[in-house]
Design a protein around this motif. Structure first.
Motif, PDB file in Angstrom:
ATOM      1  N   LEU A  57      -3.996  -6.467  -2.219  1.00  0.00           N
ATOM      2  CA  LEU A  57      -2.667  -5.850  -2.189  1.00  0.00           C
ATOM      3  C   LEU A  57      -1.604  -6.882  -1.811  1.00  0.00           C
ATOM      4  O   LEU A  57      -0.571  -7.010  -2.470  1.00  0.00           O
ATOM      5  CB  LEU A  57      -2.650  -4.673  -1.204  1.00  0.00           C
ATOM      6  N   SER A  69       2.200   1.944  -1.739  1.00  0.00           N
ATOM      7  CA  SER A  69       1.432   1.950  -0.492  1.00  0.00           C
ATOM      8  C   SER A  69       2.322   2.587   0.557  1.00  0.00           C
ATOM      9  O   SER A  69       3.500   2.264   0.625  1.00  0.00           O
ATOM     10  CB  SER A  69       1.114   0.511  -0.093  1.00  0.00           C
ATOM     11  N   CYS A  71       0.874   3.201   3.801  1.00  0.00           N
ATOM     12  CA  CYS A  71       0.221   3.065   5.103  1.00  0.00           C
ATOM     13  C   CYS A  71       0.232   1.621   5.574  1.00  0.00           C
ATOM     14  O   CYS A  71      -0.390   1.299   6.585  1.00  0.00           O
ATOM     15  CB  CYS A  71      -1.203   3.593   5.026  1.00  0.00           C
ATOM     16  N   GLY A  73      -1.193  -0.850   4.114  1.00  0.00           N
ATOM     17  CA  GLY A  73      -2.475  -1.524   3.816  1.00  0.00           C
ATOM     18  C   GLY A  73      -3.600  -1.157   4.758  1.00  0.00           C
ATOM     19  O   GLY A  73      -4.597  -1.861   4.850  1.00  0.00           O
ATOM     20  N   GLY A  75      -5.421   1.515   4.527  1.00  0.00           N
ATOM     21  CA  GLY A  75      -6.453   2.313   3.867  1.00  0.00           C
ATOM     22  C   GLY A  75      -6.378   3.776   4.225  1.00  0.00           C
ATOM     23  O   GLY A  75      -7.388   4.479   4.213  1.00  0.00           O
ATOM     24  N   THR A  76      -5.179   4.264   4.552  1.00  0.00           N
ATOM     25  CA  THR A  76      -5.089   5.677   4.931  1.00  0.00           C
ATOM     26  C   THR A  76      -4.181   6.491   4.007  1.00  0.00           C
ATOM     27  O   THR A  76      -3.958   7.663   4.264  1.00  0.00           O
ATOM     28  CB  THR A  76      -4.561   5.834   6.377  1.00  0.00           C
ATOM     29  N   CYS A  77      -3.643   5.863   2.942  1.00  0.00           N
ATOM     30  CA  CYS A  77      -2.793   6.671   2.053  1.00  0.00           C
ATOM     31  C   CYS A  77      -3.422   6.855   0.670  1.00  0.00           C
ATOM     32  O   CYS A  77      -3.149   7.833  -0.017  1.00  0.00           O
ATOM     33  CB  CYS A  77      -1.395   6.065   1.933  1.00  0.00           C
ATOM     34  N   GLY A  78      -4.256   5.913   0.265  1.00  0.00           N
ATOM     35  CA  GLY A  78      -4.939   6.040  -1.028  1.00  0.00           C
ATOM     36  C   GLY A  78      -4.028   5.836  -2.231  1.00  0.00           C
ATOM     37  O   GLY A  78      -4.359   6.245  -3.331  1.00  0.00           O
ATOM     38  N   PHE A  79      -2.871   5.198  -2.030  1.00  0.00           N
ATOM     39  CA  PHE A  79      -1.919   5.035  -3.136  1.00  0.00           C
ATOM     40  C   PHE A  79      -2.194   3.778  -3.983  1.00  0.00           C
ATOM     41  O   PHE A  79      -1.789   3.711  -5.124  1.00  0.00           O
ATOM     42  CB  PHE A  79      -0.487   4.891  -2.588  1.00  0.00           C
ATOM     43  N   CYS A  80      -2.827   2.761  -3.383  1.00  0.00           N
ATOM     44  CA  CYS A  80      -2.830   1.428  -3.997  1.00  0.00           C
ATOM     45  C   CYS A  80      -3.987   1.238  -4.979  1.00  0.00           C
ATOM     46  O   CYS A  80      -4.657   0.212  -4.945  1.00  0.00           O
ATOM     47  CB  CYS A  80      -2.888   0.383  -2.895  1.00  0.00           C
ATOM     48  N   LEU A 110      -9.250   0.498  -4.023  1.00  0.00           N
ATOM     49  CA  LEU A 110      -7.997   0.461  -3.259  1.00  0.00           C
ATOM     50  C   LEU A 110      -7.671  -1.012  -3.014  1.00  0.00           C
ATOM     51  O   LEU A 110      -8.448  -1.723  -2.376  1.00  0.00           O
ATOM     52  CB  LEU A 110      -8.153   1.178  -1.921  1.00  0.00           C
ATOM     53  N   CYS A 112      -5.778  -2.546  -1.075  1.00  0.00           N
ATOM     54  CA  CYS A 112      -5.651  -3.049   0.293  1.00  0.00           C
ATOM     55  C   CYS A 112      -7.015  -3.298   0.929  1.00  0.00           C
ATOM     56  O   CYS A 112      -7.115  -3.979   1.942  1.00  0.00           O
ATOM     57  CB  CYS A 112      -4.827  -2.093   1.140  1.00  0.00           C
TER      58      CYS A 112
END
Ligand SMILES: Cc1cc2nc3c(=O)[nH]c(=O)nc-3n(C[C@H](O)[C@H](O)[C@H](O)COP(=O)(O)OP(=O)(O)OC[C@H]3O[C@@H](n4cnc5c(N)ncnc54)[C@H](O)[C@@H]3O)c2cc1C
Ligand code: FES
Lengths: 372, 192
Positions: A57, A69, A71, A73, A75-80, A110, A112
């Motif tokens: 990322l 993204s 969060c 980076g 690993g708590t949003c799951g967007f990337c 992901l 990140c």
């Protein structure tokens, strides 16, 4: 006295030096991944040589390829999400939480959580290739309600942004590395400035900053545009007679942009706008839409509040918004739905529509609070 | 004392976590699934053996001859910290999935009291170099077996209806106590 402590002192010095030397060598030969080749399969001209040892990322960010993204980076949003064809290593347990079985099978990862340890080959979702970073200046901050501000940003350095109605940007919270997503609420015909609607969440990092500290004239960095919550693909399509928008609270932000865009493009479809709020004072911009409803036969505005107080001068509908929609006979196959707001509302409305025979493909949603 | 006795005692009768309650923090936190627990166990065991292998000669050939035993704690912890750094880099490089699973607990091995405990026990008991190594290996394996047993129980617990206030750490502490009581039955059989 000194002679007594000298050996101890020497022992400490020599042991620390040896330890330092060992750590230096370990860092040099084991923690270093050297230069690696980054291949972007769907944009070969942007492939290049990068330094290994960093997250995919942040490496893509340095290459001006901005994945969403929210969060930072962690690993708590799951967007990337992106596809890693080669060199991504094994998938981590944390990633599995955000990836469907089909995505895992298709090598979606992901960004990140992937560390660059050697040559790597990736495909970035096509729409993200055009995402850019913009410097903007706040030229207006307006109180729309007690807990909602409309912020107008003017793009600096003669930049322009081209976006579709319904898309969102990411705002870099000043002084942090945190990004937060905000839907663009202005009309896409204006490419030099954008408007955002930001709701105050008590204790919220970004919304707190916007409501308590942000001043006219401040500079803000944004990334965008992102998202595919766009209605123009159904514009004047023969088989789609009704377009239904359902918003909860500040979920009205992208809907405002989409409606203005549809009206500018002289949409022939009948448009319904269901707007749900807890309280009457949270029915933002309702007067504007009531006026339009009275003058435009093709537009129907249905506001509803879930908590009615005695002193409220409210004669409209009460109850949750999905209960209101249930009484409308929309025809499956001829109606498309756009839902935007909190997860719980999206879920309730989607379940209702599916139970009434509407297809999953004709229900689009933008979840503001997923994964947070 | 024979090497076999030291080894067996370190695993069973004098288990470092269930009898001495050292190294409890990762024992509770990293025991959610067996794969992670095994990885953590191997990391702890290798750091234990490596620390003893280095600290023993440092103590007897460097600190003692110069009467600088008062530096023991500082020196031991410094060596543990360096070793953990090395283990961290190696695990990150060659076992990224394990690295992601054990997360912050890997660098925290530095301050894991069972590691310091093992080296101090072997000094106090006057073990030879080989005895110390065997003792460290036994303690590491004992710790690994205990955390594996705990993670196996916790995996089974996922399917049981634990009362809400006891879920998570609460029930884990109770299980640790029951396991410790079980292991106490071995005490006195062999004393080190
Ligand atoms: C695609 C997309 C579009 C969005 N568009 C908009 C928009 O147009 N306008 C807008 O105001 N927001 C929008 N959001 C939400 C926005 O990105 C932030 O999540 C929100 O502003 C909170 O950020 P924060 O930094 O203030 O709070 P954080 O610091 O992230 O959170 C602070 C605390 O609030 C809690 N929290 C976070 N979000 C919520 C929530 N929604 N409800 C209850 N508790 C919460 C957290 O758990 C935490 O305890 C959008 C989100 C997405 C994903
Ligand atoms: S940035 Fe990767 S999960 Fe949030």
């Amino acid at each position: 006295m000194i002679a007594h402590y000298l050996p101890a002192f020497m022992i400490l010095i020599s042991l620390s030096s040896v330890a330092g030397l060992i750590l230096y060598l370990v860092d040099k030969y084991l923690a270093h991944y050297g230069r690696c080749r980054m291949e972007i399969r769907n944009a070969p001209d942007r492939s290049c040589i990068v330094d290994g040892g960093v997250s995919l990322l942040s490496c893509l960010n340095d290459m001006e390829l901005y994945l969403p993204s929210s969060c930072g980076g962690k690993g708590t949003c799951g967007f990337c999400k992106l596809t890693v064809h080669k060199g991504g290593g094994a998938i981590l347990p944390l990633e599995k939480i955000y990836l469907s079985r089909r995505e895992i099978h298709a090598n979606v990862r992901l960004a990140c959580q992937v560390k660059i340890r050697g040559d790597i080959s990736v495909t970035i979702p096509d729409e993200l290739l055009s995402v850019k970073k913009y410097e903007t200046r706040v030229i207006d901050i307006k109180d729309i309600a007690r807990d909602l501000k409309q912020v107008t940003l003017d793009l600096q350095n003669s930049q322009t942004i081209s976006f579709k109605a319904g898309q969102y940007i990411q705002l870099l919270v000043p002084g942090t590395d945190q990004l937060r997503s905000y839907s663009i609420t202005s009309n896409p015909k204006y490419s030099r400035r954008i408007e955002l609607l930001i709701k105050h969440l008590p204790g919220g990092l970004c919304s707190g900053f916007v409501h308590n500290e942000l001043q006219k004239g401040d500079l803000l960095t944004i990334l965008g545009p992102y998202g595919d919550f766009c209605a123009d693909r159904y514009l004047n399509r023969q088989h789609i007679t009704d377009m239904v928008f359902i918003a909860g609270g500040c979920g009205i932000a992208p809907v405002r942009s989409i409606l203005n865009d549809l009206w500018d493009k002289r949409a022939q479809n009948t448009i319904y706008f269901f707007f749900g709020a807890h309280r009457v004072d949270e029915l933002y911009f309702a007067d504007e839409y009531i006026r339009r409803d009275n003058t435009d036969e093709q537009f129907h505005f249905v506001p509803a509040v879930s908590e009615k107080h005695q002193h409220d001068n409210w004669t409209g509908r009460t109850g949750l918004i999905h209960e209101t929609i249930a009484s409308y006979p929309f025809v499956p196959g001829k109606t498309v739905f756009f839902i935007c707001g909190p997860d719980a509302m999206i879920q309730a409305v989607s379940e209702l529509l599916l139970s009434k025979g509407h297809s999953q493909h004709q229900i689009h949603f933008d979840s503001f609070y997923s994964g947070i | 004392m024979s090497l076999a006795v030291i080894f067996f005692a370190a695993i069973v009768t004098n288990n470092i976590v269930l009898i001495y309650f050292l190294g409890i923090c990762p024992f509770i936190s990293v025991s959610k699934d067996m794969e992670t627990a095994l990885g953590m166990g191997i990391a702890v065991t290798s750091v234990m053996v490596a620390t003893v292998a280095l600290n023993w000669p440092v103590n007897y050939f460097l600190l003692e001859p110069f009467s600088a035993q008062y530096l023991q704690y500082a020196v031991f912890i410094m060596i543990i910290a360096v070793l953990v750094q090395i283990v961290e880099v190696v695990v990150d490089r060659y076992f990224p999935v394990l690295y992601a699973m054990v997360g912050v607990f890997l660098p925290l091995i530095t301050v894991n009291c069972s590691i310091l405990g093992v080296i101090l026990f072997s000094m106090i008991r006057g073990y030879s170099y080989v005895q110390s190594l065997v003792f460290a290996g036994g303690c590491g394996i004992g710790w690994t077996l205990a955390i594996l047993a705990m993670s196996a129980i916790r995996m089974k617990l996922r399917f049981s209806s634990v009362p809400l206030p006891l879920q998570g750490i609460g029930i884990t502490m109770i299980i640790a106590a029951l396991m410790a009581m079980g292991f106490l039955g071995f005490s006195g059989w062999i004393s080190l």
